[in-house]
Design a protein around this motif. Structure first.
Motif, PDB file in Angstrom:
ATOM      1  N   PRO A 168     -10.068   7.916  -5.442  1.00 55.55           N
ATOM      2  CA  PRO A 168      -9.350   7.791  -6.712  1.00 55.55           C
ATOM      3  C   PRO A 168      -9.260   6.318  -7.131  1.00 55.55           C
ATOM      4  O   PRO A 168      -9.374   5.432  -6.288  1.00 55.55           O
ATOM      5  CB  PRO A 168      -7.970   8.351  -6.380  1.00 55.55           C
ATOM      6  N   PRO A 169      -9.035   6.042  -8.420  1.00 50.80           N
ATOM      7  CA  PRO A 169      -8.939   4.661  -8.900  1.00 50.80           C
ATOM      8  C   PRO A 169      -7.795   3.906  -8.216  1.00 50.80           C
ATOM      9  O   PRO A 169      -6.768   4.498  -7.882  1.00 50.80           O
ATOM     10  CB  PRO A 169      -8.658   4.805 -10.396  1.00 50.80           C
ATOM     11  N   VAL A 170      -8.004   2.608  -8.012  1.00 50.92           N
ATOM     12  CA  VAL A 170      -6.991   1.782  -7.358  1.00 50.92           C
ATOM     13  C   VAL A 170      -6.159   1.097  -8.430  1.00 50.92           C
ATOM     14  O   VAL A 170      -6.699   0.488  -9.357  1.00 50.92           O
ATOM     15  CB  VAL A 170      -7.660   0.720  -6.452  1.00 50.92           C
ATOM     16  N   CYS A 171      -4.839   1.180  -8.296  1.00 47.56           N
ATOM     17  CA  CYS A 171      -3.927   0.572  -9.259  1.00 47.56           C
ATOM     18  C   CYS A 171      -2.943  -0.329  -8.530  1.00 47.56           C
ATOM     19  O   CYS A 171      -2.752  -0.218  -7.323  1.00 47.56           O
ATOM     20  CB  CYS A 171      -3.162   1.632 -10.030  1.00 47.56           C
ATOM     21  N   LYS A 172      -2.314  -1.203  -9.307  1.00 41.91           N
ATOM     22  CA  LYS A 172      -1.351  -2.141  -8.748  1.00 41.91           C
ATOM     23  C   LYS A 172      -0.141  -2.186  -9.665  1.00 41.91           C
ATOM     24  O   LYS A 172      -0.286  -2.173 -10.891  1.00 41.91           O
ATOM     25  CB  LYS A 172      -2.005  -3.512  -8.646  1.00 41.91           C
ATOM     26  N   MET A 190       0.845  -1.175   0.000  1.00 42.51           N
ATOM     27  CA  MET A 190       0.000   0.000   0.000  1.00 42.51           C
ATOM     28  C   MET A 190       0.896   1.245   0.000  1.00 42.51           C
ATOM     29  O   MET A 190       1.586   1.512   0.978  1.00 42.51           O
ATOM     30  CB  MET A 190      -0.895   0.010   1.244  1.00 42.51           C
ATOM     31  N   LEU A 191       0.879   1.957  -1.091  1.00 45.11           N
ATOM     32  CA  LEU A 191       1.712   3.153  -1.218  1.00 45.11           C
ATOM     33  C   LEU A 191       0.918   4.431  -1.030  1.00 45.11           C
ATOM     34  O   LEU A 191       1.483   5.512  -1.024  1.00 45.11           O
ATOM     35  CB  LEU A 191       2.408   3.158  -2.579  1.00 45.11           C
ATOM     36  N   GLY A 192      -0.400   4.350  -0.916  1.00 44.18           N
ATOM     37  CA  GLY A 192      -1.228   5.522  -0.687  1.00 44.18           C
ATOM     38  C   GLY A 192      -1.633   6.210  -1.971  1.00 44.18           C
ATOM     39  O   GLY A 192      -1.372   5.736  -3.074  1.00 44.18           O
ATOM     40  N   VAL A 193      -2.273   7.372  -1.823  1.00 40.60           N
ATOM     41  CA  VAL A 193      -2.753   8.144  -2.969  1.00 40.60           C
ATOM     42  C   VAL A 193      -1.598   8.964  -3.526  1.00 40.60           C
ATOM     43  O   VAL A 193      -0.868   9.607  -2.770  1.00 40.60           O
ATOM     44  CB  VAL A 193      -3.906   9.077  -2.540  1.00 40.60           C
ATOM     45  N   MET A 194      -1.431   8.900  -4.841  1.00 47.53           N
ATOM     46  CA  MET A 194      -0.360   9.665  -5.497  1.00 47.53           C
ATOM     47  C   MET A 194      -0.775  10.006  -6.912  1.00 47.53           C
ATOM     48  O   MET A 194      -1.677   9.367  -7.471  1.00 47.53           O
ATOM     49  CB  MET A 194       0.946   8.867  -5.497  1.00 47.53           C
ATOM     50  N   PRO A 195      -0.142  11.008  -7.516  1.00 47.03           N
ATOM     51  CA  PRO A 195      -0.463  11.370  -8.905  1.00 47.03           C
ATOM     52  C   PRO A 195      -0.103  10.235  -9.869  1.00 47.03           C
ATOM     53  O   PRO A 195       0.785   9.425  -9.609  1.00 47.03           O
ATOM     54  CB  PRO A 195       0.402  12.600  -9.170  1.00 47.03           C
ATOM     55  N   THR A 196      -0.777  10.224 -10.991  1.00 43.93           N
ATOM     56  CA  THR A 196      -0.581   9.193 -12.001  1.00 43.93           C
ATOM     57  C   THR A 196       0.859   9.144 -12.494  1.00 43.93           C
ATOM     58  O   THR A 196       1.451   8.063 -12.621  1.00 43.93           O
ATOM     59  CB  THR A 196      -1.516   9.440 -13.197  1.00 43.93           C
ATOM     60  N   SER A 197       1.406  10.283 -12.764  1.00 48.27           N
ATOM     61  CA  SER A 197       2.760  10.326 -13.323  1.00 48.27           C
ATOM     62  C   SER A 197       3.778   9.726 -12.352  1.00 48.27           C
ATOM     63  O   SER A 197       4.694   9.009 -12.766  1.00 48.27           O
ATOM     64  CB  SER A 197       3.144  11.758 -13.693  1.00 48.27           C
ATOM     65  N   GLN A 198       3.619  10.001 -11.074  1.00 47.59           N
ATOM     66  CA  GLN A 198       4.545   9.447 -10.079  1.00 47.59           C
ATOM     67  C   GLN A 198       4.403   7.924 -10.006  1.00 47.59           C
ATOM     68  O   GLN A 198       5.396   7.201  -9.935  1.00 47.59           O
ATOM     69  CB  GLN A 198       4.280  10.064  -8.699  1.00 47.59           C
ATOM     70  N   ALA A 199       3.163   7.423 -10.065  1.00 47.99           N
ATOM     71  CA  ALA A 199       2.928   5.980 -10.024  1.00 47.99           C
ATOM     72  C   ALA A 199       3.525   5.302 -11.255  1.00 47.99           C
ATOM     73  O   ALA A 199       4.117   4.222 -11.164  1.00 47.99           O
ATOM     74  CB  ALA A 199       1.435   5.688  -9.927  1.00 47.99           C
TER      75      ALA A 199
END
Length: 177
Positions: A30-34, A1-10
């Motif tokens: 926000p949408p959940v990504c892996k 679990m890395l928390g909420v972050m901007p798309t570009s950083q992910a």
């Protein structure tokens, strides 16, 4: 679990690890990504699906024919055959065909089919009740139904990008590479 972050950083984090950013729940805010190796994930899913297809048993429909004048020895033998088919997990179609003057006494044929269903009441599930189609009286029985246990919920991976307006911080999109 890395928390909420901007798309570009992910996306940068995924690229730095040599993996893909996959959207798991697009409708959440926000949408959940892996971060995962998507190619490996798809390969493992196909292997699991292949094993499931291989393990699944194809159910056949066997047919046993009766006549209104079926005697007790023949009746008992056919019951034994039906029990064998049901124990193998197959469905059994019971058909009784009226010939000539037997059409005048259809209740005799119905009695034969009902007797079969009474004898097998504990060993089968009646899928289609006896009904007459022309000169043929037919019924369909199957093995007793087992109660299904609830399995673990499966994760669905969506390949469609989420709309940019739906999520804060510019939204998160899937990167498959």
């Amino acid at each position: 679990m890395l928390g909420v972050m901007p798309t570009s950083q992910a996306q940068r984090m995924a690229e730095s690890q040599g993996l893909d950013l996959v959207e798991i729940t697009p409708n959440a805010i926000p949408p959940v990504c892996k971060i995962m190796d998507y190619g490996k994930f798809r390969y493992e899913e196909s292997v699991r699906a292949k094993k499931a297809r291989k393990a699944q048993k194809i159910q056949q429909v066997k047919e046993i024919k009766f006549h209104p004048g079926t005697d007790t020895a023949d009746f008992d033998h056919k019951l034994k055959q039906i029990r064998g088919f049901l124990s193998e997990g197959n469905k059994v179609k019971l058909t009784l065909q009226y010939r000539g003057r037997e059409n005048a006494h259809r209740e005799l044929g119905e009695d034969v089919i009902n007797r079969v269903l009474e004898c097998l009441a504990d060993e089968c599930f009646v899928e289609q009740a006896p009904k007459t189609l022309g000169r043929v009286l037919g019924a369909l029985i199957g093995p007793p139904r087992a109660k299904k246990s609830g399995g673990a919920p499966r994760i669905a991976v969506s390949s469609a990008p989420a709309p940019a307006a739906a999520a804060p911080n510019g939204g998160i999109h899937i990167k498959i590479g």
